[in-house]
Design a protein around this motif. Structure first.
Motif, PDB file in Angstrom:
ATOM      1  N   ARG A 127     113.327 -60.680 -85.036  1.00  0.00           N
ATOM      2  CA  ARG A 127     113.013 -59.294 -85.385  1.00  0.00           C
ATOM      3  C   ARG A 127     113.002 -59.087 -86.894  1.00  0.00           C
ATOM      4  NH1 ARG A 127     115.825 -53.802 -83.127  1.00  0.00           N
ATOM      5  NH2 ARG A 127     114.356 -52.453 -84.177  1.00  0.00           N
ATOM      6  N   GLY A 128     111.971 -58.472 -87.373  1.00  0.00           N
ATOM      7  CA  GLY A 128     111.826 -58.230 -88.791  1.00  0.00           C
ATOM      8  C   GLY A 128     111.203 -59.399 -89.538  1.00  0.00           C
ATOM      9  N   ALA A 129     111.131 -60.553 -88.905  1.00  0.00           N
ATOM     10  CA  ALA A 129     110.534 -61.765 -89.473  1.00  0.00           C
ATOM     11  C   ALA A 129     110.871 -61.954 -90.952  1.00  0.00           C
ATOM     12  CB  ALA A 129     109.027 -61.763 -89.250  1.00  0.00           C
ATOM     13  N   PRO A 130     112.178 -62.150 -91.242  1.00  0.00           N
ATOM     14  CA  PRO A 130     112.541 -62.324 -92.649  1.00  0.00           C
ATOM     15  C   PRO A 130     111.939 -63.594 -93.246  1.00  0.00           C
ATOM     16  CG  PRO A 130     114.441 -62.697 -91.227  1.00  0.00           C
ATOM     17  CD  PRO A 130     113.314 -62.252 -90.355  1.00  0.00           C
ATOM     18  N   TYR A 131     111.725 -63.544 -94.540  1.00  0.00           N
ATOM     19  CA  TYR A 131     111.229 -64.718 -95.245  1.00  0.00           C
ATOM     20  C   TYR A 131     112.295 -65.791 -95.290  1.00  0.00           C
ATOM     21  CZ  TYR A 131     107.160 -62.225 -96.997  1.00  0.00           C
ATOM     22  OH  TYR A 131     105.987 -61.539 -97.093  1.00  0.00           O
ATOM     23  N   THR A 132     111.851 -67.021 -95.325  1.00  0.00           N
ATOM     24  CA  THR A 132     112.749 -68.130 -95.601  1.00  0.00           C
ATOM     25  C   THR A 132     112.378 -68.682 -96.971  1.00  0.00           C
ATOM     26  OG1 THR A 132     111.322 -69.778 -94.547  1.00  0.00           O
ATOM     27  CG2 THR A 132     113.004 -68.709 -93.150  1.00  0.00           C
ATOM     28  N   PHE A 133     113.244 -69.504 -97.487  1.00  0.00           N
ATOM     29  CA  PHE A 133     113.036 -70.082 -98.812  1.00  0.00           C
ATOM     30  C   PHE A 133     113.105 -71.593 -98.751  1.00  0.00           C
ATOM     31  CE2 PHE A 133     114.859 -65.885 -99.148  1.00  0.00           C
ATOM     32  CZ  PHE A 133     113.869 -65.259 -99.877  1.00  0.00           C
TER      33      PHE A 133
END
Length: 88
Positions: free
Chosen positions: A44-50
């Motif tokens: 949910r929200g599809a946060p960015y990864t690094f």
């Protein structure tokens, strides 16, 4: 931590360090081209990864991420205790 656990989100970094990682810090690392955005997390929200960038390798004198020290080497150098959360 990003190099060892990539792709990793800010939430993942929070789990490792036990505190929030500021957007400002992420921005400074990105501005220096040490990290970049990876795939978005499938939640949910599809946060960015690094992920680390080639500049990261060059700055630290590595040819690939295989050149990263293992956790025991970090502990021997006094840079991480054996109980610190590298969870490799």
């Amino acid at each position: 931590a990003i190099a060892f656990h990539q792709p990793i989100s800010r939430d993942g970094l929070k789990e490792i360090f036990g505190k929030e990682i500021s957007r400002d810090l992420i921005g400074r690392l990105a501005d220096r081209d040490l990290i970049g955005t990876g795939p978005r997390e499938p939640r949910r929200g599809a946060p960015y990864t690094f992920v680390t960038m080639d500049t990261f390798l060059a700055v630290f004198g590595m040819e690939s991420l295989r050149d990263l020290p293992d956790p025991e080497q970090l502990a021997d150098a006094g840079l991480a205790g054996p109980s610190e959360a590298l969870d490799i």
